[in-house]
Design a protein around this motif. Structure first.
Motif, PDB file in Angstrom:
ATOM      1  N   LYS A   5      45.884  32.083  54.794  1.00 57.98           N
ATOM      2  CA  LYS A   5      45.638  31.961  53.268  1.00 57.98           C
ATOM      3  C   LYS A   5      44.725  32.657  52.490  1.00 57.98           C
ATOM      4  O   LYS A   5      45.250  33.203  51.769  1.00 57.98           O
ATOM      5  CB  LYS A   5      45.286  30.445  53.191  1.00 57.98           C
ATOM      6  CG  LYS A   5      45.203  29.976  51.775  1.00 57.98           C
ATOM      7  CD  LYS A   5      44.858  28.577  51.318  1.00 57.98           C
ATOM      8  CE  LYS A   5      43.570  28.172  51.979  1.00 57.98           C
ATOM      9  NZ  LYS A   5      43.346  26.624  51.395  1.00 57.98           N
ATOM     10  N   GLN A   9      45.788  35.268  49.602  1.00 55.77           N
ATOM     11  CA  GLN A   9      45.100  35.273  48.205  1.00 55.77           C
ATOM     12  C   GLN A   9      44.416  36.644  47.650  1.00 55.77           C
ATOM     13  O   GLN A   9      44.745  36.943  46.439  1.00 55.77           O
ATOM     14  CB  GLN A   9      44.196  34.083  47.913  1.00 55.77           C
ATOM     15  CG  GLN A   9      44.881  32.845  48.112  1.00 55.77           C
ATOM     16  CD  GLN A   9      44.037  31.553  48.168  1.00 55.77           C
ATOM     17  OE1 GLN A   9      42.748  31.776  47.944  1.00 55.77           O
ATOM     18  NE2 GLN A   9      44.602  30.234  48.257  1.00 55.77           N
ATOM     19  N   ARG A  40      50.885  26.944  45.640  1.00 55.69           N
ATOM     20  CA  ARG A  40      49.306  26.292  46.226  1.00 55.69           C
ATOM     21  C   ARG A  40      48.452  27.311  45.838  1.00 55.69           C
ATOM     22  O   ARG A  40      47.426  27.058  45.399  1.00 55.69           O
ATOM     23  CB  ARG A  40      49.515  25.789  47.310  1.00 55.69           C
ATOM     24  CG  ARG A  40      50.295  24.358  47.440  1.00 55.69           C
ATOM     25  CD  ARG A  40      49.997  23.544  48.646  1.00 55.69           C
ATOM     26  NE  ARG A  40      50.652  24.236  49.920  1.00 55.69           N
ATOM     27  CZ  ARG A  40      51.887  24.156  50.235  1.00 55.69           C
ATOM     28  NH1 ARG A  40      52.700  23.358  49.907  1.00 55.69           N
ATOM     29  NH2 ARG A  40      52.214  24.898  51.143  1.00 55.69           N
ATOM     30  N   ASP A  41      48.792  28.552  46.470  1.00 53.84           N
ATOM     31  CA  ASP A  41      47.678  29.526  46.114  1.00 53.84           C
ATOM     32  C   ASP A  41      47.332  29.939  45.060  1.00 53.84           C
ATOM     33  O   ASP A  41      46.371  29.977  44.494  1.00 53.84           O
ATOM     34  CB  ASP A  41      48.337  30.927  46.934  1.00 53.84           C
ATOM     35  CG  ASP A  41      48.491  30.827  48.546  1.00 53.84           C
ATOM     36  OD1 ASP A  41      47.712  30.144  48.929  1.00 53.84           O
ATOM     37  OD2 ASP A  41      49.316  31.619  48.917  1.00 53.84           O
ATOM     38  N   ASP A  43      47.675  27.962  42.267  1.00 56.91           N
ATOM     39  CA  ASP A  43      46.706  26.920  41.762  1.00 56.91           C
ATOM     40  C   ASP A  43      45.303  26.910  42.114  1.00 56.91           C
ATOM     41  O   ASP A  43      44.409  26.659  41.338  1.00 56.91           O
ATOM     42  CB  ASP A  43      47.245  25.442  42.252  1.00 56.91           C
ATOM     43  CG  ASP A  43      48.689  25.225  41.419  1.00 56.91           C
ATOM     44  OD1 ASP A  43      48.956  25.642  40.538  1.00 56.91           O
ATOM     45  OD2 ASP A  43      49.390  24.371  42.091  1.00 56.91           O
ATOM     46  N   GLU A  44      44.891  27.343  43.427  1.00 53.58           N
ATOM     47  CA  GLU A  44      43.840  27.621  43.899  1.00 53.58           C
ATOM     48  C   GLU A  44      42.805  28.673  43.291  1.00 53.58           C
ATOM     49  O   GLU A  44      41.710  28.388  42.719  1.00 53.58           O
ATOM     50  CB  GLU A  44      43.884  27.726  45.640  1.00 53.58           C
ATOM     51  CG  GLU A  44      43.916  26.225  46.109  1.00 53.58           C
ATOM     52  CD  GLU A  44      44.073  26.570  47.636  1.00 53.58           C
ATOM     53  OE1 GLU A  44      43.210  27.463  48.009  1.00 53.58           O
ATOM     54  OE2 GLU A  44      44.567  25.931  48.716  1.00 53.58           O
ATOM     55  N   ASP A  47      42.195  27.600  39.795  1.00 57.94           N
ATOM     56  CA  ASP A  47      40.801  26.601  39.739  1.00 57.94           C
ATOM     57  C   ASP A  47      39.444  27.481  40.019  1.00 57.94           C
ATOM     58  O   ASP A  47      38.454  27.054  39.404  1.00 57.94           O
ATOM     59  CB  ASP A  47      41.046  25.587  40.877  1.00 57.94           C
ATOM     60  CG  ASP A  47      42.175  24.473  40.728  1.00 57.94           C
ATOM     61  OD1 ASP A  47      42.574  24.696  39.528  1.00 57.94           O
ATOM     62  OD2 ASP A  47      42.543  24.022  41.499  1.00 57.94           O
ATOM     63  N   LYS A  48      39.648  28.734  40.689  1.00 58.71           N
ATOM     64  CA  LYS A  48      38.371  29.310  40.864  1.00 58.71           C
ATOM     65  C   LYS A  48      38.209  30.471  39.577  1.00 58.71           C
ATOM     66  O   LYS A  48      37.205  31.199  39.650  1.00 58.71           O
ATOM     67  CB  LYS A  48      38.603  30.342  41.981  1.00 58.71           C
ATOM     68  CG  LYS A  48      38.699  29.537  43.345  1.00 58.71           C
ATOM     69  CD  LYS A  48      38.851  30.371  44.512  1.00 58.71           C
ATOM     70  CE  LYS A  48      38.892  29.276  45.850  1.00 58.71           C
ATOM     71  NZ  LYS A  48      39.189  30.324  47.077  1.00 58.71           N
TER      72      LYS A  48
END
Length: 254
Positions: A5, A9, A40-41, A43-44, A47-48
């Motif tokens: 992951k 990313q 999902r990547d 979205d993460e 968020d950062k």
């Protein structure tokens, strides 16, 4: 080989540094994973604050970067090397201007240990603090509104104060380096950097490889206004082409 992951990313961010946007389906195909995994990547990473999520993909973030205290924990070894490589460029300087940022604090720490009998104008409290370790260095702290996340003063009073001074060199960090020049995430800080560029005989940009081929909202100088770029990895692509075109002296710290 299947990417972890973290590797996925990092690859997404690296690809976004060279293009304005990416599509979920394209990323999934390149990395051999499902579109749900890529979503999902994204979205993460959103968020950062590292990119902007869009319908069907993502665009690079132009609005923010971590606070200066967070940035102090990143690329420490690279920034220490950059600081060491910067000092020889200052051997004849007596008056310096230093902008805010994490890399410039590393440079200031080197200045405090290796230089003496100079005057430094800065708006960054971190820079002023490390310079205070050397009693032979006179520090002029620029007035203005305190910006807590940047740890520096900003605003019209800061800029107007600079207009009364000249310096041998301005030492400036950057959030990003593109073919148009160095840019910063904080528009108010970029206005101060631009003023420093105008008032200094030479401009030294200090930035590690993570800033290469990235664009942020406020460009504070064009490459023709930059004398030296000190970095840990040779730039490539448009940044390499334009720095060569305008005879910017690129110094690689190794």
């Amino acid at each position: 080989m299947k990417l972890s992951k973290a590797e996925r990313q990092a690859k997404i961010l690296n690809e976004l540094s060279g293009t304005a946007s990416l599509r979920v389906a394209e990323l999934a195909g390149r990395m051999g994973v499902s579109t749900e995994t890529i979503r999902r990547d994204l979205d993460e990473l959103t968020d950062k604050g590292l990119l902007n999520r869009t319908y069907g993909g993502a665009t690079r973030s132009l609005s923010s970067e971590p606070s200066v205290s967070e940035r102090h924990t990143l690329h420490v070894t690279e920034r220490e090397r950059i600081a060491k490589a910067t000092i020889p460029l200052l051997k004849d300087a007596r008056i310096l201007m230093i902008g805010s940022g994490s890399t410039t604090v590393h440079v200031a720490r080197r200045i405090a240990s290796e230089m003496r009998d100079i005057t430094v104008l800065t708006h960054a409290f971190g820079v002023a603090t490390v310079l205070s370790m050397n009693p032979t260095i006179r520090v002029l702290m620029l007035p203005g509104e305190y910006h807590a996340e940047e740890g520096a003063t900003i605003g019209v009073h800061t800029v107007s104060f600079l207009d009364n001074y000249f310096a041998d060199a301005a030492i400036l960090g950057a959030s990003g380096l593109s073919e148009e020049g160095p840019s910063d995430a904080l528009i108010e800080a970029a206005a101060i950097y631009s003023a420093m560029v105008r008032r200094a005989a030479s401009t030294i940009v200090v930035a590690d490889h993570s800033k290469h081929n990235r664009i942020f909202p406020a460009r504070y100088a064009r490459w023709r206004e930059v004398t030296h770029l000190v970095t840990d990895t040779a730039p490539d692509g448009d940044v390499a082409r334009t720095t060569k075109k305008y005879d910017v002296k690129v110094r690689i710290s190794g």
